[in-house]
Scaffold this active site. Structure first.
Site, PDB file in Angstrom:
ATOM      1  N   ARG A 112       0.839  -1.198   0.000  1.00 48.54           N
ATOM      2  CA  ARG A 112       0.000   0.000   0.000  1.00 48.54           C
ATOM      3  C   ARG A 112       0.878   1.253   0.000  1.00 48.54           C
ATOM      4  O   ARG A 112       0.618   2.225  -0.705  1.00 48.54           O
ATOM      5  CB  ARG A 112      -0.914  -0.001   1.238  1.00 48.54           C
ATOM      6  CG  ARG A 112      -2.050   1.003   1.127  1.00 48.54           C
ATOM      7  CD  ARG A 112      -2.672   1.286   2.485  1.00 48.54           C
ATOM      8  NE  ARG A 112      -1.618   1.638   3.464  1.00 48.54           N
ATOM      9  CZ  ARG A 112      -1.854   1.870   4.736  1.00 48.54           C
ATOM     10  NH1 ARG A 112      -3.054   1.757   5.240  1.00 48.54           N
ATOM     11  NH2 ARG A 112      -0.857   2.193   5.561  1.00 48.54           N
TER      12      ARG A 112
ATOM     13  N   LYS B  29      -4.041  16.693  24.359  1.00 47.54           N
ATOM     14  CA  LYS B  29      -3.719  17.983  23.730  1.00 47.54           C
ATOM     15  C   LYS B  29      -3.659  19.101  24.774  1.00 47.54           C
ATOM     16  O   LYS B  29      -2.769  19.954  24.733  1.00 47.54           O
ATOM     17  CB  LYS B  29      -4.752  18.296  22.657  1.00 47.54           C
ATOM     18  CG  LYS B  29      -4.721  17.285  21.499  1.00 47.54           C
ATOM     19  CD  LYS B  29      -5.964  17.408  20.617  1.00 47.54           C
ATOM     20  CE  LYS B  29      -5.961  16.405  19.478  1.00 47.54           C
ATOM     21  NZ  LYS B  29      -7.303  16.307  18.827  1.00 47.54           N
TER      22      LYS B  29
ATOM     23  N   GLY C  67      -7.853  15.408   9.860  1.00 44.13           N
ATOM     24  CA  GLY C  67      -7.943  15.195   8.421  1.00 44.13           C
ATOM     25  C   GLY C  67      -6.568  15.122   7.794  1.00 44.13           C
ATOM     26  O   GLY C  67      -5.583  15.611   8.364  1.00 44.13           O
TER      27      GLY C  67
END
Lengths: 444, 444
Positions: free
Chosen positions: A49, A205, A302
């Site tokens: 891949r 975070k 994303g």
């Protein structure tokens, strides 16, 4: 000058985006960095891949150690994730004298102290803009843009999955479980969404931001972590009626007793920009003593938004790695000796010592005197009330109902004090169900 | 290591704030910068006032050249402003091998090419975070945080005075002149507000952002500059009814023919965060091909917010001045050769070539067929219509009025084409007053 050679460990969503953007914008990036930056080697368990993604001309291997051992490689990007093999590989890359770029918030929030110390000793950079709020350059803002300030507090929507779920719950009046399934179907939530919905990801975070803002070590183990799984649609509705929206916030704050570090749902006044951050978007509000309130908004996840942060780190390393290591931008904004010194002065405060305001929802018997009994208990403890919303029993329980909802907004109070009082309020015979308590943050 | 010594030229509002914050937060700043940073010398025409601000222990002189000539001084902060003596002094400081920090947007937007070339040749840094959007670290975000991206466009509220005026006009339904006087009384507008209300200040800032975003030279002389002085309260009201707010935007955008660089009032959809930036606050939206849309919000002016940016630059210089000058963060984000090369490829496009959408307000005779005549002229030119709002004559002109307002929102069109059509529409006998035309930016 020859291009900087980069080795990429793990080419999934973010890795593919990084490879693609670096290729697409290579000329602009070279003009900014002063020299080319090329991914010349990739390690991934799925070699086939990986080869399909990078094509000819890039060496693909199954063993990450081949990348680290390659003397041609200047920078290693770690996009494997997790605390396990990623930790070993990052430490090995540092030991081999490579600069490291990582998006791995879990790793740094838990093992950051060890990793940054190793990097400091070796004189290499470990950059992690992609670890917090995806493409938003919030690490850079905190570590470099706001260095004049004594940071007072940070409050951020730093998990897109939960913000998407909360936005949908509000928009459509649906409950958590229904929206979670929808989010999973749309790809906004993972098959195992635990880290997101339980607040763990946001706490990783927030831990990194607390360290950078206040000059303290990363202390994920001391963070208060609370997710959104218990939120009811009716609380979102009541909050709206009172002029608030409910958001999952990562908060870190300077207080009299040290540093607060907490992730939990909170009511935010609807008029604040932060309350209007919808869907999977992220935003972080930073308050400094000189600059006042600033806000940073964008996509928090994303492929390409996160790649934007990874590549910004590559460019930073290209531009800065020749600077004097004793003065170069410190990993956590403060120099290591200062962080050690601050550790004692600025402990993470326990939740019982946190001072904030609260939304309380009480299911009560619809009878005279209930409000008086509840508010007098609060008053005895010195907790003052900002607003009360009492619903008609018919509206809440249907025609002829003998129960109703009592919603109370408090002014600032110590959480420990509130908890003690709530235990007493819970014991009142007129209080018919467990009290719902959600923190409220005015962010002013 | 001994502290870096800083000389300050001009100690007014921002200079005093810089001195104060640097003192108040000196320990934190030293822990971030790795060494102390001290203002040891100040030049100001008003020596007595300067002495009152800085107290004992800081040398105050009336002649800025004494500061520049002092071999102990490592960094010179220029806070004099304007194109005149400030330019000479900045160039002299560079020639003397000093790093320079400035908040002077006018100077850099007009003479930046000369100043940055001099600094590059001498190997010193010229930092100017404070020149755009006060305390918001937007220069850093563009120059370092978003380096992976091909920037597509930037749209910002970058002048607090005009945003305050527009917010007040909308909130209170008042017209421009009334609100301007109020703003002057409150200190939000200067006695001579020309640079703010005519858009010049915003254009200086947009010019700097365009250079950093696209790798082109600063070209203030080619910016389209339009202020808010002609805005009528009724257009703000009509825009609101159509779901828009009017903001003075600084815009720079990559288009097929080059780079757009323009400052003008614009309708922005009310649901955008940017439309909800109120009062004297600033916010900049940046769209990059990888990161998507990001937004940066905060105080754009004032003593300590601007000082926050000045001091961040001092810390940056402390951290980075030892880096290889060939790779160190370039002044305008791109290396000088690339900027030169881009100049031809990326010209500033004339306004007639800008493609955007428009709000049109026509005062027309209240008679049959007017809308058809206007819209058919638009249609002939290929301009399609997004929305029409036709008011009842009675509402607009009072009982028995024979005039009404016709509001048209267009889809995207070339400005030159629209101007030609509007000249024809203006000639229709039913069009009774000069057509009002305001650009509309969807920012999506």
């Amino acid at each position: 000058m020859k291009p900087l050679q980069v080795g990429l460990l793990g080419i999934g969503t973010v890795g593919s985006g990084t490879f693609k953007v670096l290729q697409r914008n290579q000329e602009e990036i070279r003009h900014r960095a002063g020299r080319g930056i090329e991914i010349t080697m990739v390690a991934d368990l799925d070699v086939a891949r990986a080869k399909a993604v990078v094509g000819e001309g890039v060496k693909v291997v199954g063993d990450a150690r081949e990348v680290i051992a390659n003397p041609q490689i200047d920078i290693v990007i770690e996009l494997i994730g997790g605390y396990g093999v990623a930790k070993t590989l990052v430490l090995e890359a540092i030991a081999a004298g490579k600069h490291v770029v990582t998006a791995n918030k879990a790793l740094l929030a838990v093992h950051g102290t060890e990793i940054f110390a190793a990097a400091h000793a070796k004189g290499v950079m470990v950059a992690f803009e992609a670890a917090v709020a995806g493409g938003i350059p919030i690490i850079k803002a905190l570590r470099e843009g706001l260095t004049a300030n004594s940071i007072q507090w940070i409050a951020g929507i730093i998990n897109g999955t939960t913000n998407f779920i909360l936005s949908e719950m509000r928009d459509k009046g649906l409950d958590f479980d229904t929206v979670l399934k929808e989010a999973q179907r749309l790809g906004y939530a993972e098959a195992d969404p635990t880290f997101d919905i339980e607040g763990v990801d946001a706490a990783h975070k927030a831990t990194l931001m607390s360290a950078i803002a206040f000059g303290i070590p990363v202390q994920f183990d001391k963070a208060h972590v609370e997710g959104i799984t218990k939120l009811a649609a009716q609380d979102i509705k009541y909050a709206e009626q009172l002029g608030y929206r409910i958001k999952l916030l990562g908060i870190t704050k300077r207080s009299a007793k040290g540093i607060e570090l907490r992730v939990h749902p909170a009511l935010v006044p609807s008029k604040r920009l932060l309350a209007n951050v919808e869907g999977a978007m992220n935003a972080v509000v930073v308050n400094g003593d000189a600059v006042g309130t600033t806000l940073y908004y964008g996509k928090g996840a994303g492929s390409e938004p996160t790649a934007s942060a990874v590549i910004a780190d590559l460019v930073d390393i290209t531009r800065l790695h020749t600077a004097d290591t004793e003065h170069r931008v410190p990993h956590l904004a403060f120099h290591p000796e200062a962080i050690l010194a601050n550790k004692g002065d600025l402990p993470i405060v326990p939740m019982s010592e946190v001072v904030t305001s609260y939304y309380l929802r009480l299911r009560v018997a619809d009878e005279a005197g209930v409000l008086a009994r509840v508010t007098s208990l609060l008053a005895e403890a010195g907790i003052s009330i900002d607003a009360v919303l009492q619903r008609e029993a018919d509206e809440v329980g249907g025609e002829g109902s003998t129960q109703t909802d009592l919603i109370i907004l408090t002014h600032d109070t110590r959480e420990g004090t509130l908890d003690e009082v709530l235990a007493r309020v819970q014991g009142l015979p007129s209080v018919l169900a467990p009290i719902v308590r959600i923190r409220k943050e005015e962010l002013s």
